[in-house]
Scaffold this active site. Structure first.
Site, short mmCIF file in Angstrom:
data_model
loop_
_atom_site.label_atom_id
_atom_site.label_comp_id
_atom_site.label_asym_id
_atom_site.label_seq_id
_atom_site.Cartn_x
_atom_site.Cartn_y
_atom_site.Cartn_z
N ASP A 100 0.81 -1.22 0.00
CA ASP A 100 0.00 0.00 0.00
C ASP A 100 0.84 1.27 0.00
O ASP A 100 2.01 1.28 0.41
CB ASP A 100 -0.90 0.04 1.24
CG ASP A 100 -2.09 -0.89 1.14
OD1 ASP A 100 -2.12 -1.72 0.22
OD2 ASP A 100 -2.98 -0.79 2.01
N HIS A 245 3.63 -2.39 3.09
CA HIS A 245 3.67 -1.03 2.54
C HIS A 245 4.99 -0.78 1.82
O HIS A 245 6.05 -1.25 2.27
CB HIS A 245 3.49 0.01 3.65
CG HIS A 245 2.16 -0.08 4.34
ND1 HIS A 245 1.90 -1.02 5.31
CD2 HIS A 245 1.03 0.64 4.19
CE1 HIS A 245 0.64 -0.87 5.73
NE2 HIS A 245 0.09 0.12 5.06
#
Length: 280
Positions: A100, A245
């Site tokens: 992400d 992430h």
């Protein structure tokens, strides 16, 4: 002209490639989601990164992603969900890796390098403001067969926005993805896992399915490389979706952790695959 030809090539590959993912995968399962992560910034602390020079076409080319409709066509109708998908269903030891908040030129290329080394594809939920500054990385994701999903433009808490603001966050991001990646996204993820009715409805109108996660590595809190590795390896099971992430802060731990846990998972018999829509 060269850019237009490159985009046309990528779009043709995306539209015409054979289906990918785990054999026998019928779709995804979903259930309730709790979210305890504190707010975090989607952009690097140092400010917007400088635009990067365009990457040369990758010599390590994976099979392009299938299932995307031709650009500029109306999105396929999808059901309005009430909960996001949390895991994948199907046979075999399949897992989905997701990243992400990117792309970030400091960390995303290293993650892509590791995925290419092991012939693995992943799903990247990008923020529009980051994607706009790093379109070359979305083009690389397209060339190497990864999926790019919508993670809003500026990573806001959707439950605090009006319906019009949510639409703007999602539409602007889809536009950048289409331009740089070669197709509009089929998946979206709410920042912080904070979903609401408007997000589900608007995502459906834009032809996107909501995907959450099963295993949270907590790498957004920089808990240490060993903690991230343990979270993935301890949570590994058929059908899980792993949340990591590649932007939003210092993600060097996430880069190092992927290098460690990915070969271990593969050696243990797991197959990293991509989310696929239900056909019924």
């Amino acid at each position: 002209m060269k850019k237009d030809q490159s985009l046309t090539r990528r779009r043709a590959l995306l539209a015409g490639a054979a289906a990918v993912g785990a054999a026998g995968t019928a779709g995804l399962m979903y259930s309730g989601l709790s979210d305890g992560a504190p707010a975090r910034s989607a952009a690097p602390a140092a400010g917007p990164p400088a635009r990067q020079p365009a990457l040369k076409p990758s010599t390590y080319r994976l099979q392009p992603v299938a299932g995307y409709s031709a650009p500029h066509h109306a999105p396929a109708r999808v059901p309005v969900r009430h909960e996001p998908f949390l895991r994948m269903s199907g046979r075999g030891n399949t897992m989905v890796l997701t990243f992400d908040d990117g792309p970030d030129p400091r960390y995303t290329p290293h993650i892509l390098d590791t995925l290419a080394e092991y012939d693995v594809r992943a799903t990247f939920f990008v923020c529009g403001e980051m994607a706009d500054w790093n379109r070359d990385l979305l083009a690389r994701m397209s060339d190497e067969g990864h999926i790019v999903g919508n993670h809003t433009w500026s990573h806001p808490l959707l439950t605090k926005l009006t319906r019009g603001q949510i639409r703007s966050e999602m539409e602007r991001t889809s536009d950048v993805i289409e331009d740089a990646y070669g197709a509009r996204p089929q998946w979206f993820r709410a920042p912080y896992g904070a979903w609401n009715r408007a997000a589900f409805q608007l995502g459906s109108e834009m032809g996107m399915e909501p995907l959450a996660w099963t295993v949270d590595t907590l790498d957004w809190d920089t808990p240490g490389t060993r903690h991230i590795v343990n979270a993935v390896e301890d949570g590994a099971a058929p059908g899980v979706v792993v949340l990591s992430h590649d932007a939003g802060g210092d993600r060097s731990q996430s880069v190092r952790a992927l290098r460690e846990y990915l070969p271990h998972l593969l050696d243990s018999g797991y197959h990293m695959t991509l989310p696929r829509r239900r056909t019924t």
